[in-house]
Write an enzyme that holds these catalytic residues in place. Structure first.
Site, PDB file in Angstrom:
ATOM      1  CE1 TYR A 143      -3.187  -2.752   0.905  1.00 18.99           C
ATOM      2  CE2 TYR A 143      -1.878  -2.808   3.302  1.00 18.99           C
ATOM      3  CZ  TYR A 143      -2.920  -4.082   1.741  1.00 18.99           C
ATOM      4  OH  TYR A 143      -3.721  -4.957   2.730  1.00 18.99           O
ATOM      5  CG  ASP A 218      13.410  -6.654  29.118  1.00 18.85           C
ATOM      6  OD1 ASP A 218      13.833  -7.754  28.855  1.00 18.85           O
ATOM      7  OD2 ASP A 218      12.281  -6.505  29.389  1.00 18.85           O
ATOM      8  CG  ASP A 242      24.316  -7.685  15.365  1.00 20.23           C
ATOM      9  OD1 ASP A 242      24.919  -7.522  14.794  1.00 20.23           O
ATOM     10  OD2 ASP A 242      23.415  -7.325  13.921  1.00 20.23           O
ATOM     11  CG  ASP A 246      28.440  -4.674  18.070  1.00 16.74           C
ATOM     12  OD1 ASP A 246      28.962  -5.385  17.415  1.00 16.74           O
ATOM     13  OD2 ASP A 246      28.519  -4.285  16.460  1.00 16.74           O
TER      14      ASP A 246
END
Ligand code: ATP
Ligand code: MG
Length: 352
Positions: A143, A218, A242, A246
Site C-alpha cells: 500500500y 532487556d 548481534d 556489540d
C-alpha cells in the site's frame, strides 16, 4: 608438514592494513610448528564492486569452497551501501557454507580501561545463531503511496536451527563454567521465543550438567553493563546476539580488539574468521589501525583448523603486548599497526 589453504579477503579500508600484519604473525607462529598456511589472496570488496558491479565474482563461492578457511578483513566503503556489502558478500558466504554459529569471545585486558564503572573483569563468550531467526528475507511492503502504507517481516526459527546452535553453546559452556544464559523475549514475542526457550531447555536437559538461565533480552542488556562478571556463555538468536555482542565488546574498550568466527562446526564447509570492527574509513590509510582483532581472529582460525596450542601462543603473545601498553592510539598508545605486529612476533619468539 600440514598445509592449510586460506582464502584471504582483506576487503576495504583498514582491512587492507591489518590483514598483512595478521598474516605475518600467523606465519611466524606456525613456521616452526610443522604447519604451513597457503594464502589465496582475493581482491574482492568495495573497489571490486565499483569496477564490476558485484562485491565478488560469480564463482567466488566455488573458489572459496576449495580452501580450508576464509580470513576476512573488513568490507565497506562510504560510496557502497551496507545492504550491498552485507547481501552481496557476507550473508551469501555465511549461508552457502552453512556457518550457523557466530562465536564472539569478549574479554577485558589489564590496562585497557572499559567504559563500565569499576572496570570489571569481563570474560564472556557469545554464541549467536547466524543463519535464521529475525534476519530472514521473508516479508514485504504494501500500500505504498496510501495512508495504509505498511511493512512486515517474518522471523523464521526451525527446531533444527535452534537445536544445533544450543548444542554448540552447550559444548562451549562444558569447557568453561558450565553456566549458560539464553537470551529470550518470550513475554513479548509469543510464538518464536517460547519455541526457542523450549528447544534450548531440551538440549540443555539432555546434556545433564549445564546450568541454564533464560533471561529476557532487556534485563540481560542491563545485566551485561551492570554485572558482566555474572555472565560466562550466552546463547542468542541472530538479532539479539548481534546487538548483545556489540554491547559487550563496546563495554570493554576498543572495538579494534574483538574477533568473530562464523563457524560450520563439523567442517563440512570452510568457516570464516574476521575482526568485529568495520573498514573504519575515518582512520584508513594512516597506518594506525589496531591489528589485534584481526590477529585474534587468526588465532581462532588456527584453533578451528586443529592447532589449539599455536592459537594459545598467539593469544598469550598479543595479551602480553596489549597489557604492556604497546598499543595503537585507539587504546591510548603511540604504536603503528605494523609496530604492534612486530611486538607480537617478538613476544612469540620470547615465549618459546
Ligand atoms: P563499516 O561500515 O565498515 O562497518 P563503520 O564506520 O560502521 O564501518 P567501524 O569501521 O567498525 O564501523 O568503526 C567504528 C569506529 O571505531 C570508527 O571510529 C573507527 O575508527 C574505530 N575503529 C574500528 N576499528 C578500529 C581499529 N581496528 N583500530 C582503531 N580504531 C578502530
Ligand atoms: Mg559498521
Amino acid at each position: 608438514m600440514t598445509t592449510h589453504t586460506i582464502s584471504v579477503l582483506a576487503g576495504d579500508g583498514i582491512g587492507l592494513e591489518v590483514m598483512p600484519v595478521a598474516i605475518e604473525v600467523l606465519d611466524a607462529a606456525t613456521r616452526d610448528a610443522g604447519v604451513r598456511l597457503d594464502w589465496r589472496v582475493q581482491d574482492w570488496g568495495s573497489d571490486y564492486y565499483r569496477a564490476h558491479g558485484t562485491m565478488m565474482p560469480a564463482d567466488a563461492i566455488e573458489t572459496m569452497a576449495a580452501t580450508d578457511a576464509i580470513f576476512l578483513g573488513a568490507v565497506g566503503h562510504p560510496d557502497v551501501s551496507d545492504v550491498e556489502t552485507l547481501w552481496g558478500m557476507l550473508i551469501p558466504i555465511r549461508r552457502a557454507f552453512d556457518q550457523y554459529v557466530n562465536l564472539r569471545p569478549v574479554r577485558s585486558f589489564a590496562g585497557v580501561r572499559s567504559s563500565l564503572a569499576g572496570d570489571p573483569e569481563i570474560d564472556v563468550v557469545i554464541v549467536r545463531e547466524n543463519v535464521e531467526g529475525e534476519y530472514s528475507a521473508v516479508g514485504g511492503r504494501s500500500y505504498q503511496g496510501t495512508p495504509h502504507e505498511a511493512a512486515y517481516q517474518q522471523s523464521l526459527f526451525t527446531r533444527h536451527g535452534i537445536e544445533r546452535i544450543a548444542t554448540y553453546a552447550v559444548e562451549v559452556a562444558s569447557g568453561r563454567r558450565k553456566h549458560l544464559v539464553s537470551a529470550t523475549k518470550s513475554n513479548g514475542i509469543i510464538h518464536t521465543m517460547p519455541f526457542w526457550d523450549e528447544v534450548v531447555a531440551e538440549v540443555v536437559d539432555r546434556a545433564g550438567d549445564i546450568e541454564l538461565e533464560s533471561v529476557l533480552i532487556d534485563a540481560l542488556a542491563a545485566r551485561a553493563v551492570r554485572s558482566p562478571q555474572s555472565l560466562d556463555v550466552i546463547v542468542a538468536s541472530n538479532l539479539f546476539g548481534d546487538i548483545l555482542s556489540d554491547l559487550v565488546a563496546g563495554a570493554v574498550g576498543s572495538i579494534g580488539i574483538a574477533p568473530s568466527a562464523n563457524l560450520n562446526p563439523a567442517g563440512e564447509h570452510p568457516s570464516m574468521f574476521e575482526p568485529v570492527h568495520g573498514s573504519a574509513p575515518d582512520i584508513a590509510g594512516r597506518g594506525i589501525a589496531n591489528p589485534v582483532g584481526q590477529i585474534w581472529a587468526g588465532a581462532m582460525m588456527l584453533r578451528h583448523l586443529g592447532h589449539p596450542q599455536i592459537a594459545d601462543q598467539i593469544e598469550a603473545a598479543f595479551t602480553a603486548v596489549v597489557e604492556r601498553g604497546e598499543v595503537t592510539p585507539d587504546l591510548g598508545g603511540t604504536l603503528s599497526t605494523r609496530e604492534v605486529g612486530a611486538a607480537v612476533i617478538a613476544e612469540l619468539a620470547a615465549q618459546r
